[in-house]
Design an enzyme around this catalytic site. Sequence first.
Site, PDB file in Angstrom:
ATOM      1  N   VAL A  10       0.867  -1.115   0.008  1.00 40.63           N
ATOM      2  CA  VAL A  10      -0.109   0.045  -0.061  1.00 40.63           C
ATOM      3  C   VAL A  10       0.948   1.286  -0.026  1.00 40.63           C
ATOM      4  CG1 VAL A  10      -1.851  -1.318   1.003  1.00 40.63           C
ATOM      5  CG2 VAL A  10      -0.174   0.137   2.577  1.00 40.63           C
ATOM      6  N   THR A  90      15.747   0.731   0.010  1.00 37.86           N
ATOM      7  CA  THR A  90      17.113   1.329   0.322  1.00 37.86           C
ATOM      8  C   THR A  90      17.492   1.470   1.560  1.00 37.86           C
ATOM      9  OG1 THR A  90      16.098   3.574   0.007  1.00 37.86           O
ATOM     10  CG2 THR A  90      17.124   2.620  -1.994  1.00 37.86           C
ATOM     11  N   ASN A 116      17.734   1.324  -7.907  1.00 36.73           N
ATOM     12  CA  ASN A 116      17.304   2.208  -8.842  1.00 36.73           C
ATOM     13  C   ASN A 116      16.683   1.318 -10.096  1.00 36.73           C
ATOM     14  OD1 ASN A 116      16.110   4.225 -10.603  1.00 36.73           O
ATOM     15  ND2 ASN A 116      17.341   5.694  -9.384  1.00 36.73           N
ATOM     16  N   HIS A 144      15.509  14.323  -3.800  1.00 37.08           N
ATOM     17  CA  HIS A 144      14.361  13.218  -3.536  1.00 37.08           C
ATOM     18  C   HIS A 144      13.131  14.015  -3.028  1.00 37.08           C
ATOM     19  CE1 HIS A 144      16.986  10.112  -4.591  1.00 37.08           C
ATOM     20  NE2 HIS A 144      16.011   9.223  -4.747  1.00 37.08           N
ATOM     21  N   LYS A 148      11.193  10.880   1.846  1.00 35.28           N
ATOM     22  CA  LYS A 148      12.159   9.799   2.043  1.00 35.28           C
ATOM     23  C   LYS A 148      12.964  10.019   3.370  1.00 35.28           C
ATOM     24  CE  LYS A 148      16.134   8.088  -0.619  1.00 35.28           C
ATOM     25  NZ  LYS A 148      15.637   6.789  -0.686  1.00 35.28           N
TER      26      LYS A 148
END
EC number: 1.17.1.8
Length: 258
Positions: A10, A90, A116, A144, A148
């Site tokens: 989600v 990440t 990526n 970004h 993040k």
Amino acid sequence: MMRVGVHGAVGRMGTAACEAVAGADDLELVAAVDRAAPGEERGGIAVSGELKAFADAECDVVVDFTVADAARVALPWLAMHGIHAVTGTTGWSDADLDELRSAFGDGPAHCLIAPNFAISAVLMMRFAELAAPHFDTAEIIEYHHDRKVDAPSGTATVTADRIAAARGDAPWNPDPTEHEVYPGARGGAGPGGIRVHGVRMHGMVAHQDVIFGAEGQSLTIRQDSYDRSSFMPGVLLACRRIADHPGVVIGLDTYLGV
Ligand code: NAD
């Protein structure tokens, strides 16, 4: 037909991955897991809160877009259940990578860690590697969205690692900075002292500049992902090809042959 599950279903990337898999003729979305929203629906199926749903649905491969803490648990679990793992999450440390290598080993399940999935980013890293031996200074600026949680980005750390490796023993020009008015103004020092700067900006998705300098010239390699759809062709390609790539592979490069 590969049976695909999505972990982090989600979330922003997980939602896009569910839709992309559900829309692919040769892949079948059979399980979606996210601890935040059991009961919700993604890609036409109900989201579960338990990893067990991947085994119950007999997934061949699971796509993971979560956070490092969650993926650290989920990936060894997938290895143990013989399910391939494609992760875009990440924030991995070297110790995490070692643990994943021992979890997947030469067992039946394979693992791809792709910092990526955008082909433009894969090529940006490759071009940076080619440029590295020909310049005296290099810095990376990654940009970004403002939600993040880790910095610098996985793409930036892999880019820095690859530039440093391509450079070998040749030193970069020394950093002249003697005093930072704001601590951190020169960014974080990555491998080989390569400076990495992180920008967090509302409205952005994922972008990076790699800047190289030499006497009287500079080269800027710029990559932009304007939308999460940029990552989906790489995610689907990874699901289709993971059975041919044993062990733990880092980066989509070998899958693309670049
Ligand atoms: P997000 O916050 O929108 O989604 C993360 C999801 O993971 C959330 O729905 C959350 O509930 C879920 N989650 C967290 N812990 C969990 C757990 N223990 N069990 C199950 N689900 C759990 O984040 P996002 O923007 O979708 O990004 C996800 C990850 O993907 C981040 O690490 C980000 O850096 C990375 N990312 C990678 C690429 C790439 O191309 N590799 C591109 C974009 C983002």
